[in-house]
Write a protein that holds these residues in place. Structure first.
Motif, PDB file in Angstrom:
ATOM      1  N   ILE A  74       0.847  -1.179   0.000  1.00 33.34           N
ATOM      2  CA  ILE A  74       0.000   0.000   0.000  1.00 33.34           C
ATOM      3  C   ILE A  74       0.886   1.233   0.000  1.00 33.34           C
ATOM      4  CG2 ILE A  74      -0.244   0.138   2.517  1.00 33.34           C
ATOM      5  CD1 ILE A  74      -3.242   0.839   1.937  1.00 33.34           C
ATOM      6  N   THR A  75       0.525   2.196  -0.829  1.00 35.95           N
ATOM      7  CA  THR A  75       1.256   3.461  -0.895  1.00 35.95           C
ATOM      8  C   THR A  75       0.394   4.545  -0.274  1.00 35.95           C
ATOM      9  OG1 THR A  75       2.423   2.818  -2.909  1.00 35.95           O
ATOM     10  CG2 THR A  75       2.329   5.170  -2.414  1.00 35.95           C
ATOM     11  N   LEU A  76       0.881   5.111   0.823  1.00 36.71           N
ATOM     12  CA  LEU A  76       0.207   6.226   1.475  1.00 36.71           C
ATOM     13  C   LEU A  76       0.653   7.489   0.744  1.00 36.71           C
ATOM     14  CD1 LEU A  76       0.883   5.141   5.161  1.00 36.71           C
ATOM     15  CD2 LEU A  76      -1.119   4.632   3.746  1.00 36.71           C
ATOM     16  N   TYR A  77      -0.284   8.237   0.231  1.00 38.29           N
ATOM     17  CA  TYR A  77      -0.013   9.325  -0.706  1.00 38.29           C
ATOM     18  C   TYR A  77      -0.612  10.632  -0.211  1.00 38.29           C
ATOM     19  CZ  TYR A  77      -0.186  11.614  -5.368  1.00 38.29           C
ATOM     20  OH  TYR A  77      -0.054  12.457  -6.445  1.00 38.29           O
ATOM     21  N   HIS A  78       0.192  11.683  -0.247  1.00 34.59           N
ATOM     22  CA  HIS A  78      -0.289  12.998   0.161  1.00 34.59           C
ATOM     23  C   HIS A  78       0.230  14.048  -0.810  1.00 34.59           C
ATOM     24  CE1 HIS A  78      -1.787  16.131   2.809  1.00 34.59           C
ATOM     25  NE2 HIS A  78      -0.637  16.755   2.638  1.00 34.59           N
ATOM     26  N   ILE A  79      -0.619  14.988  -1.133  1.00 35.75           N
ATOM     27  CA  ILE A  79      -0.256  16.071  -2.045  1.00 35.75           C
ATOM     28  C   ILE A  79       0.000  17.326  -1.225  1.00 35.75           C
ATOM     29  CG2 ILE A  79      -1.044  17.503  -3.965  1.00 35.75           C
ATOM     30  CD1 ILE A  79      -2.915  14.990  -4.621  1.00 35.75           C
ATOM     31  N   ILE A  80       1.177  17.896  -1.414  1.00 37.55           N
ATOM     32  CA  ILE A  80       1.550  19.128  -0.729  1.00 37.55           C
ATOM     33  C   ILE A  80       1.346  20.272  -1.706  1.00 37.55           C
ATOM     34  CG2 ILE A  80       3.402  20.426   0.384  1.00 37.55           C
ATOM     35  CD1 ILE A  80       4.771  17.756   0.999  1.00 37.55           C
ATOM     36  N   SER A  81       0.463  21.194  -1.361  1.00 40.75           N
ATOM     37  CA  SER A  81       0.223  22.370  -2.201  1.00 40.75           C
ATOM     38  C   SER A  81       1.097  23.512  -1.710  1.00 40.75           C
ATOM     39  CB  SER A  81      -1.245  22.778  -2.151  1.00 40.75           C
ATOM     40  OG  SER A  81      -2.048  21.755  -2.669  1.00 40.75           O
ATOM     41  N   ILE A  82       1.967  23.976  -2.568  1.00 40.25           N
ATOM     42  CA  ILE A  82       2.860  25.078  -2.221  1.00 40.25           C
ATOM     43  C   ILE A  82       2.066  26.387  -2.271  1.00 40.25           C
ATOM     44  CG2 ILE A  82       4.951  26.337  -2.869  1.00 40.25           C
ATOM     45  CD1 ILE A  82       5.955  23.746  -4.159  1.00 40.25           C
ATOM     46  N   PRO A  83       2.143  27.191  -1.222  1.00 41.24           N
ATOM     47  CA  PRO A  83       1.424  28.472  -1.243  1.00 41.24           C
ATOM     48  C   PRO A  83       1.920  29.350  -2.389  1.00 41.24           C
ATOM     49  CG  PRO A  83       2.281  27.999   0.959  1.00 41.24           C
ATOM     50  CD  PRO A  83       2.857  26.981   0.035  1.00 41.24           C
ATOM     51  N   PRO A  84       1.008  30.035  -3.062  1.00 37.64           N
ATOM     52  CA  PRO A  84       1.394  30.871  -4.208  1.00 37.64           C
ATOM     53  C   PRO A  84       2.496  31.879  -3.890  1.00 37.64           C
ATOM     54  CG  PRO A  84      -0.987  30.685  -4.098  1.00 37.64           C
ATOM     55  CD  PRO A  84      -0.438  30.016  -2.860  1.00 37.64           C
ATOM     56  N   ILE A  85       2.519  32.382  -2.673  1.00 38.58           N
ATOM     57  CA  ILE A  85       3.532  33.382  -2.319  1.00 38.58           C
ATOM     58  C   ILE A  85       4.948  32.801  -2.393  1.00 38.58           C
ATOM     59  CG2 ILE A  85       3.530  32.987   0.176  1.00 38.58           C
ATOM     60  CD1 ILE A  85       3.585  36.130   0.406  1.00 38.58           C
ATOM     61  N   LEU A  86       5.072  31.478  -2.282  1.00 38.48           N
ATOM     62  CA  LEU A  86       6.387  30.845  -2.342  1.00 38.48           C
ATOM     63  C   LEU A  86       6.762  30.378  -3.750  1.00 38.48           C
ATOM     64  CD1 LEU A  86       6.371  28.730   0.930  1.00 38.48           C
ATOM     65  CD2 LEU A  86       7.564  30.880   0.496  1.00 38.48           C
ATOM     66  N   LEU A  87       5.910  30.629  -4.714  1.00 39.10           N
ATOM     67  CA  LEU A  87       6.184  30.168  -6.075  1.00 39.10           C
ATOM     68  C   LEU A  87       7.043  31.140  -6.861  1.00 39.10           C
ATOM     69  CD1 LEU A  87       2.735  28.634  -6.999  1.00 39.10           C
ATOM     70  CD2 LEU A  87       4.816  27.457  -6.279  1.00 39.10           C
ATOM     71  N   GLU A  88       6.774  32.427  -6.727  1.00 40.08           N
ATOM     72  CA  GLU A  88       7.578  33.400  -7.459  1.00 40.08           C
ATOM     73  C   GLU A  88       7.464  34.755  -6.797  1.00 40.08           C
ATOM     74  OE1 GLU A  88       5.342  35.097 -11.113  1.00 40.08           O
ATOM     75  OE2 GLU A  88       4.986  32.935 -11.105  1.00 40.08           O
ATOM     76  N   HIS A  89       8.460  35.588  -7.087  1.00 44.00           N
ATOM     77  CA  HIS A  89       8.419  36.944  -6.556  1.00 44.00           C
ATOM     78  C   HIS A  89       8.110  37.892  -7.706  1.00 44.00           C
ATOM     79  CE1 HIS A  89      12.373  37.724  -8.332  1.00 44.00           C
ATOM     80  NE2 HIS A  89      12.689  36.515  -7.928  1.00 44.00           N
TER      81      HIS A  89
END
Length: 170
Positions: A30-45
């Motif tokens: 079994i693969t326990l799977y979680h999606i981490i959503s990066i906050p938009p503020i940390l994507l680009e300046h």
């Protein structure tokens, strides 16, 4: 078997159900799977006309993203994966039969269903198990659920949907 988890009571119930099912079989993996959503503020300046300032801003952003990601991964391990692994171990599942997988989602509005479908397609799982909060027929028609969307788009893979006992009218 892919088991997406979000830390909710519904996903905890799904883990318990899977533990009951798997302890009576020869196990499998079994693969326990979680999606981490990066906050938009940390994507680009916002950028800068000054190349030196641009490099400095970019480096600050990368460091901030690394710190955030490390902190998030520790929190996810403690709050999501560790309890799920404990439940499965208590039900008799071998530790070696459990795999942990996280995916980074760098979109402002992540599509969790599509991320799950992509993972299933890329790695050939025989089943994906999802929890679903009961909804009114109107709510289901208007927005659907992650489980319903995955069920519609996955091929050559069993989709097990475990309904919760709670009901959502919204």
């Amino acid at each position: 078997i892919l088991l997406p988890l979000d830390g909710s009571e519904i996903s905890r119930n799904v883990v318990e159900q899977m533990g009951e099912i798997l302890h009576r079989s020869d196990g499998g993996e079994i693969t326990l799977y979680h999606i981490i959503s990066i906050p938009p503020i940390l994507l680009e300046h916002g950028g800068s006309e000054n190349p030196d300032k641009e490099r400095s801003l970019g480096e600050m952003l990368r460091k901030g993203r690394r710190r955030w990601l490390q902190k998030s991964q520790r929190r996810i391990e403690k709050e999501i994966f560790a309890p799920a692994k404990r439940i499965l171990r208590e039900k008799g599942m071998r530790k070696s039969a459990m795999k942990i997988l996280t995916k980074l989602d760098a979109y402002e509005h992540p599509d969790v269903a599509w991320d799950i479908v992509t993972e299933v397609r890329a790695n050939g799982y025989c089943a994906v198990v999802l929890g679903r909060k009961k909804r009114t027929a109107l709510r289901e028609l208007l927005s659907g659920s992650v489980a319903s969307k995955v069920d519609q788009h996955v091929e050559n893979c069993a989709v097990w949907i475990i309904n919760s006992n709670s009901h959502s009218d919204v």
